[in-house]
Design a protein around this motif. Structure first.
Motif, PDB file in Angstrom:
ATOM      1  N   VAL A  42       0.843  -1.202   0.000  1.00  0.00           N
ATOM      2  CA  VAL A  42       0.000   0.000   0.000  1.00  0.00           C
ATOM      3  C   VAL A  42       0.875   1.247   0.000  1.00  0.00           C
ATOM      4  O   VAL A  42       0.629   2.195  -0.754  1.00  0.00           O
ATOM      5  N   GLY A  43       1.915   1.246   0.817  1.00  0.00           N
ATOM      6  CA  GLY A  43       2.812   2.398   0.883  1.00  0.00           C
ATOM      7  C   GLY A  43       3.532   2.651  -0.425  1.00  0.00           C
ATOM      8  O   GLY A  43       3.685   3.800  -0.855  1.00  0.00           O
ATOM      9  N   GLU A  44       3.976   1.587  -1.064  1.00  0.00           N
ATOM     10  CA  GLU A  44       4.663   1.741  -2.343  1.00  0.00           C
ATOM     11  C   GLU A  44       3.721   2.272  -3.416  1.00  0.00           C
ATOM     12  O   GLU A  44       4.089   3.153  -4.196  1.00  0.00           O
ATOM     13  N   SER A  45       2.512   1.763  -3.452  1.00  0.00           N
ATOM     14  CA  SER A  45       1.529   2.245  -4.428  1.00  0.00           C
ATOM     15  C   SER A  45       1.141   3.690  -4.135  1.00  0.00           C
ATOM     16  O   SER A  45       1.008   4.495  -5.066  1.00  0.00           O
ATOM     17  N   ALA A  46       0.968   4.033  -2.878  1.00  0.00           N
ATOM     18  CA  ALA A  46       0.618   5.409  -2.518  1.00  0.00           C
ATOM     19  C   ALA A  46       1.760   6.364  -2.863  1.00  0.00           C
ATOM     20  O   ALA A  46       1.516   7.471  -3.370  1.00  0.00           O
ATOM     21  N   GLY A  47       2.985   5.956  -2.612  1.00  0.00           N
ATOM     22  CA  GLY A  47       4.137   6.784  -2.969  1.00  0.00           C
ATOM     23  C   GLY A  47       4.217   7.021  -4.463  1.00  0.00           C
ATOM     24  O   GLY A  47       4.503   8.136  -4.922  1.00  0.00           O
ATOM     25  N   THR A  48       3.961   5.990  -5.234  1.00  0.00           N
ATOM     26  CA  THR A  48       3.954   6.123  -6.689  1.00  0.00           C
ATOM     27  C   THR A  48       2.836   7.060  -7.137  1.00  0.00           C
ATOM     28  O   THR A  48       3.024   7.898  -8.026  1.00  0.00           O
ATOM     29  N   ALA A  49       1.668   6.945  -6.515  1.00  0.00           N
ATOM     30  CA  ALA A  49       0.542   7.819  -6.864  1.00  0.00           C
ATOM     31  C   ALA A  49       0.872   9.274  -6.548  1.00  0.00           C
ATOM     32  O   ALA A  49       0.584  10.168  -7.357  1.00  0.00           O
ATOM     33  N   PHE A  50       1.466   9.533  -5.398  1.00  0.00           N
ATOM     34  CA  PHE A  50       1.819  10.910  -5.047  1.00  0.00           C
ATOM     35  C   PHE A  50       2.883  11.464  -5.985  1.00  0.00           C
ATOM     36  O   PHE A  50       2.844  12.643  -6.348  1.00  0.00           O
ATOM     37  N   ALA A  51       3.831  10.637  -6.395  1.00  0.00           N
ATOM     38  CA  ALA A  51       4.841  11.092  -7.359  1.00  0.00           C
ATOM     39  C   ALA A  51       4.195  11.441  -8.697  1.00  0.00           C
ATOM     40  O   ALA A  51       4.546  12.451  -9.323  1.00  0.00           O
ATOM     41  N   LEU A  52       3.240  10.622  -9.150  1.00  0.00           N
ATOM     42  CA  LEU A  52       2.531  10.925 -10.389  1.00  0.00           C
ATOM     43  C   LEU A  52       1.715  12.209 -10.265  1.00  0.00           C
ATOM     44  O   LEU A  52       1.662  13.013 -11.199  1.00  0.00           O
ATOM     45  N   LEU A  53       1.069  12.415  -9.120  1.00  0.00           N
ATOM     46  CA  LEU A  53       0.321  13.651  -8.910  1.00  0.00           C
ATOM     47  C   LEU A  53       1.238  14.871  -8.929  1.00  0.00           C
ATOM     48  O   LEU A  53       0.866  15.932  -9.439  1.00  0.00           O
ATOM     49  N   LEU A  54       2.446  14.733  -8.385  1.00  0.00           N
ATOM     50  CA  LEU A  54       3.410  15.826  -8.416  1.00  0.00           C
ATOM     51  C   LEU A  54       3.811  16.157  -9.855  1.00  0.00           C
ATOM     52  O   LEU A  54       3.861  17.326 -10.239  1.00  0.00           O
ATOM     53  N   VAL A  55       4.064  15.125 -10.653  1.00  0.00           N
ATOM     54  CA  VAL A  55       4.417  15.336 -12.058  1.00  0.00           C
ATOM     55  C   VAL A  55       3.267  16.009 -12.796  1.00  0.00           C
ATOM     56  O   VAL A  55       3.479  16.967 -13.569  1.00  0.00           O
ATOM     57  N   ILE A  56       2.043  15.552 -12.569  1.00  0.00           N
ATOM     58  CA  ILE A  56       0.871  16.150 -13.215  1.00  0.00           C
ATOM     59  C   ILE A  56       0.728  17.614 -12.810  1.00  0.00           C
ATOM     60  O   ILE A  56       0.430  18.481 -13.633  1.00  0.00           O
ATOM     61  N   SER A  57       0.971  17.911 -11.544  1.00  0.00           N
ATOM     62  CA  SER A  57       0.876  19.284 -11.061  1.00  0.00           C
ATOM     63  C   SER A  57       1.925  20.183 -11.712  1.00  0.00           C
ATOM     64  O   SER A  57       1.625  21.315 -12.122  1.00  0.00           O
ATOM     65  N   ILE A  58       3.142  19.685 -11.831  1.00  0.00           N
ATOM     66  CA  ILE A  58       4.209  20.479 -12.449  1.00  0.00           C
ATOM     67  C   ILE A  58       3.908  20.718 -13.924  1.00  0.00           C
ATOM     68  O   ILE A  58       4.054  21.837 -14.419  1.00  0.00           O
ATOM     69  N   VAL A  59       3.474  19.687 -14.624  1.00  0.00           N
ATOM     70  CA  VAL A  59       3.146  19.841 -16.039  1.00  0.00           C
ATOM     71  C   VAL A  59       1.995  20.831 -16.216  1.00  0.00           C
ATOM     72  O   VAL A  59       2.030  21.692 -17.099  1.00  0.00           O
ATOM     73  N   GLY A  60       0.979  20.747 -15.365  1.00  0.00           N
ATOM     74  CA  GLY A  60      -0.141  21.675 -15.451  1.00  0.00           C
ATOM     75  C   GLY A  60       0.280  23.110 -15.184  1.00  0.00           C
ATOM     76  O   GLY A  60      -0.191  24.036 -15.846  1.00  0.00           O
ATOM     77  N   THR A  61       1.180  23.309 -14.237  1.00  0.00           N
ATOM     78  CA  THR A  61       1.669  24.641 -13.930  1.00  0.00           C
ATOM     79  C   THR A  61       2.461  25.213 -15.102  1.00  0.00           C
ATOM     80  O   THR A  61       2.293  26.383 -15.473  1.00  0.00           O
ATOM     81  N   VAL A  62       3.315  24.391 -15.698  1.00  0.00           N
ATOM     82  CA  VAL A  62       4.100  24.851 -16.837  1.00  0.00           C
ATOM     83  C   VAL A  62       3.193  25.185 -18.018  1.00  0.00           C
ATOM     84  O   VAL A  62       3.362  26.213 -18.677  1.00  0.00           O
ATOM     85  N   ARG A  63       2.196  24.337 -18.273  1.00  0.00           N
ATOM     86  CA  ARG A  63       1.275  24.598 -19.387  1.00  0.00           C
ATOM     87  C   ARG A  63       0.469  25.877 -19.153  1.00  0.00           C
ATOM     88  O   ARG A  63       0.240  26.652 -20.079  1.00  0.00           O
ATOM     89  N   ARG A  64       0.033  26.092 -17.913  1.00  0.00           N
ATOM     90  CA  ARG A  64      -0.765  27.271 -17.610  1.00  0.00           C
ATOM     91  C   ARG A  64       0.058  28.548 -17.690  1.00  0.00           C
ATOM     92  O   ARG A  64      -0.446  29.605 -18.064  1.00  0.00           O
ATOM     93  N   SER A  65       1.335  28.474 -17.334  1.00  0.00           N
ATOM     94  CA  SER A  65       2.173  29.671 -17.353  1.00  0.00           C
ATOM     95  C   SER A  65       2.540  30.099 -18.776  1.00  0.00           C
ATOM     96  O   SER A  65       2.908  31.238 -18.998  1.00  0.00           O
ATOM     97  N   ARG A  66       2.428  29.195 -19.733  1.00  0.00           N
ATOM     98  CA  ARG A  66       2.748  29.517 -21.119  1.00  0.00           C
ATOM     99  C   ARG A  66       1.600  30.201 -21.844  1.00  0.00           C
ATOM    100  O   ARG A  66       1.775  30.717 -22.931  1.00  0.00           O
ATOM    101  N   LEU A  67       0.406  30.188 -21.263  1.00  0.00           N
ATOM    102  CA  LEU A  67      -0.760  30.788 -21.931  1.00  0.00           C
ATOM    103  C   LEU A  67      -0.745  32.284 -21.856  1.00  0.00           C
ATOM    104  O   LEU A  67      -0.295  33.037 -21.284  1.00  0.00           O
TER     105      LEU A  67
END
Length: 67
Positions: A42-67
């Protein structure tokens, strides 16, 4: 207070569904195949999920700042 939001695309929903199924598969693989224990899996899966959410957040921030 009403906020107008763009609808979520079908590709986004499919992508999130695939990621969720992949995380569940990763949990089952660690628990049943590697036999590392329920809590560790459970911990390993949760850690992977949080890492993916961090990547999604960074990509969304970069995309939004380019508009």
């Amino acid at each position: 207070m009403s906020v107008d939001r763009d609808p979520v695309s079908r590709a986004t929903v499919v992508g999130y569904t695939v990621v969720a199924i992949g995380l569940f598969g990763w949990f089952l693989f660690g628990w049943l195949v590697e036999r590392q224990g329920f809590v560790n899996s459970v911990g390993e899966s949760a850690g992977t999920a949080f890492a993916l959410l961090l990547v999604i957040s960074i990509v969304g921030t970069v995309r939004r700042s380019r508009l």
